[in-house]
Write an enzyme that holds these catalytic residues in place. Structure first.
Site, short mmCIF file in Angstrom:
data_model
loop_
_atom_site.label_atom_id
_atom_site.label_comp_id
_atom_site.label_asym_id
_atom_site.label_seq_id
_atom_site.Cartn_x
_atom_site.Cartn_y
_atom_site.Cartn_z
N GLU A 12 36.28 -17.22 -7.98
CA GLU A 12 36.73 -16.50 -8.53
C GLU A 12 38.32 -17.29 -7.68
OE1 GLU A 12 39.58 -13.00 -8.63
OE2 GLU A 12 37.22 -11.87 -8.13
N ARG A 37 47.53 -17.32 -7.99
CA ARG A 37 48.28 -16.37 -6.84
C ARG A 37 49.27 -18.13 -6.07
NH1 ARG A 37 44.83 -12.52 -3.02
NH2 ARG A 37 44.17 -10.44 -5.84
N THR A 87 43.24 -12.75 -11.32
CA THR A 87 45.02 -12.46 -11.18
C THR A 87 45.30 -12.79 -12.51
OG1 THR A 87 44.96 -13.05 -8.77
CG2 THR A 87 47.32 -12.37 -9.37
N LYS A 134 36.04 -5.11 -13.66
CA LYS A 134 36.40 -4.61 -12.25
C LYS A 134 37.00 -4.00 -12.20
CE LYS A 134 40.24 -7.15 -9.33
NZ LYS A 134 40.70 -8.50 -8.46
#
Length: 211
Positions: free
Chosen positions: A40, A44, A68, A128
């Site tokens: 993953e 960011r 994200t 998640k």
């Protein structure tokens, strides 16, 4: 691959922050060598999408995804970069609806029973739990297990080598995500062999806890 298949590929998903997109390919090779196939890459940093594209092109045996993801435009960008799945820290009705029209497996983040019900309403049952430790962790997941049978989770947020076993022992947890697998200092120095060792030791610890 469907979202549940992705979560069940392996017990550990490294949550990776790429400061330099060129770190992506050697990092993917190091993790694969250590037995970790799912990656993953969090969106960011400025080079995250480029890093995903490089891994997707040069290390096709790795299953690279984007983390994200906050909205539908970011989801489209991730898909276009070559991400094979996407993970969001949360969910809302607008994003859930728009995501249905974008052909990429999405694993939305939830932190409560209400958010879980919203996710289910839009067909998401691979989720998640985030931020796992802060919202109740193992106790919350145990509580959610009975009323939400069939839902599978990847808890992230505060997960470590020390506490991952308690999560992985739960029936509704398919895997856990964490940043301990890819320390920034090792990535910055290009110490890929050490990252391979961390992956190997982490997977050995999972096996040992299973008995």
């Amino acid at each position: 691959m469907q979202a549940k298949e992705i979560l069940n590929t392996g017990p550990l998903i490294p949550v990776i922050t790429l400061q330099d997109p060129k770190q992506g390919v050697p990092l993917a090779h190091a993790l694969l060598k250590g037995g970790v196939k799912i990656l993953e890459i969090t969106l960011r940093t400025a080079g995250a999408l480029e890093g995903i594209a490089l891994i997707s092109k040069e290390v096709p045996e790795a299953i690279v995804g984007a983390g994200t993801i906050l909205n539908a435009p970011m989801l489209k960008q991730a898909k276009e970069a070559g991400a094979r799945f996407a993970i969001s820290p949360g969910i809302n009705a607008k994003f859930a609806k728009e995501a249905q029209g974008i052909d990429i497996p999405l694993i939305p983040g939830v932190a409560s029973a209400g958010e879980l019900m919203l996710a289910l309403e839009y067909g998401f049952d691979a989720l998640k739990l985030f931020p796992a430790e802060a919202v109740g962790g193992v106790k919350l997941l145990k509580s959610l297990s009975a009323p939400f049978k069939g839902v599978q989770f990847c808890p992230t947020g505060g997960i470590s080598l020390e506490n991952m076993g308690a999560y992985l022992a739960l029936e509704n947890v398919a895997c856990v995500g964490g940043s301990w697998l890819t320390p920034q200092d090792l990535m910055a120095k290009g110490q890929w062999d050490q990252i391979t060792q961390i992956a190997q030791k982490s997977l050995q610890a999972v096996q040992a806890q299973k008995g």
